[in-house]
Enzyme design. Structure first.
Site, PDB file in Angstrom:
ATOM      1  N   CYS A 110      35.591  39.249  39.098  1.00 57.40           N
ATOM      2  CA  CYS A 110      35.539  38.689  40.443  1.00 57.40           C
ATOM      3  C   CYS A 110      34.070  38.571  40.835  1.00 57.40           C
ATOM      4  O   CYS A 110      33.187  39.130  40.175  1.00 57.40           O
ATOM      5  CB  CYS A 110      36.317  39.550  41.437  1.00 57.40           C
ATOM      6  N   ASP A 157      39.360  36.368  39.191  1.00 56.42           N
ATOM      7  CA  ASP A 157      38.360  35.304  39.338  1.00 56.42           C
ATOM      8  C   ASP A 157      38.172  34.898  40.797  1.00 56.42           C
ATOM      9  O   ASP A 157      37.666  33.818  41.095  1.00 56.42           O
ATOM     10  CB  ASP A 157      38.702  34.079  38.481  1.00 56.42           C
TER      11      ASP A 157
END
Length: 282
Positions: free
Chosen positions: A26, A238
């Site tokens: 992330c 993500d």
């Protein structure tokens, strides 16, 4: 519950996250850490990401340096610190980095360097930086994280085979969706993984599809990795999905892992044990 910025939907996943579950990919983008201190995208700061954690149930995170922050890791180090031992970072550096700076970043929780070369035109680093930096970080126990296309992976196979540190392949190796595990990059990746040299991130279903939701072609790729090397896979959201105009539903992406894993045991391996080993969570 209320919505999370840059994430569609508001419902929680239908599959509950196990204790210690890790989101291993992330990004945090915070204009407070930009040179001017103003401007930039909103809703991508650490506080926003913590809303996502509360929604999907993960407690550990691996923050990957955002392109907008270049090689300045102030935002990344702050995000790691804010999660109080439950976060690690992946940086972006040039070979000119000093040994003292590497040690400082290591102390701050950074555990690898990313080389995002999928689109060379806007890349911060180049392929010829991979090996020199791999040699610099090997003694720290760091790894190189590679965002390459399947074709780029095949072209770089000889380089990858001689790197002195572990390799983590971003976004399932970005295999062409119509070929998936039949593409020769899949064999290159699996060979390195089986030799104990590499890991794979099961992330970015929307980057590995020509069909769109529910990402049947990406599921074929993910399941192929699960069938071959389940003990070397990690999962990532993500978030904040910077490539996507229409943001995906993160609860649906989280639930998709259960489909890919095929069993609770393998899912827990991917969410807890594998990232603990790769990133040094205790």
């Amino acid at each position: 519950m209320t919505g999370v910025p840059h994430s569609a939907g508001t419902a929680r996943p239908s599959t509950a996250a196990p204790a210690g579950a890790c989101d291993a990919h992330c990004h945090i983008v915070d204009p407070r850490f930009s040179p001017s201190g103003t401007g930039g995208p909103a809703g991508m700061a650490i506080e926003d990401y913590q809303q996502l954690q509360r929604r999907i149930g993960t407690t550990r995170a691996v923050f990957v340096q955002a392109k907008s922050h270049g090689t300045d890791h102030a935002c990344l180090l702050d995000a790691i610190r804010r999660l109080d031992g439950n976060a690690r970072g992946i940086g972006v550096l040039h070979p000119s980095i000093t040994d003292s700076e590497l040690k400082r970043l290591d102390a701050g929780g950074i555990r690898g360097l990313r080389f995002s070369l999928w689109k060379p035109a806007d890349a911060i680093v180049t392929v010829d930086m991979i090996e020199p930096l791999a040699k610099r970080i090997a003694d720290l126990g760091w790894h190189v994280q590679l965002h390459l296309s399947g074709d780029q992976i095949v072209e770089a196979a000889a380089l990858l085979a001689r790197l002195p540190c572990p390799i983590v392949f971003d976004h399932m190796g970005r295999l062409p969706p119509d070929r998936g595990p039949d593409h020769p990059a899949f064999a290159v990746i699996v060979d390195l993984v089986r030799k104990g040299r590499a890991w794979v991130k099961l992330a970015g279903a929307y980057l590995n599809t020509g069909q769109g939701p529910p990402y049947g072609d990406a599921t074929r790729i993910a399941r192929a990795y699960v069938a071959q090397v389940p003990e070397r896979l990690v999962w990532g959201s993500d978030w904040p999905h910077v490539t996507e105009t229409h943001k995906p539903d993160d609860a649906e992406l989280f639930d998709l892992l259960a489909v890919w894993a095929g069993s609770d045991r393998v899912r827990d391996l991917i969410l807890i044990e594998n990232p603990a080993e790769l990133y040094g969570f205790r």
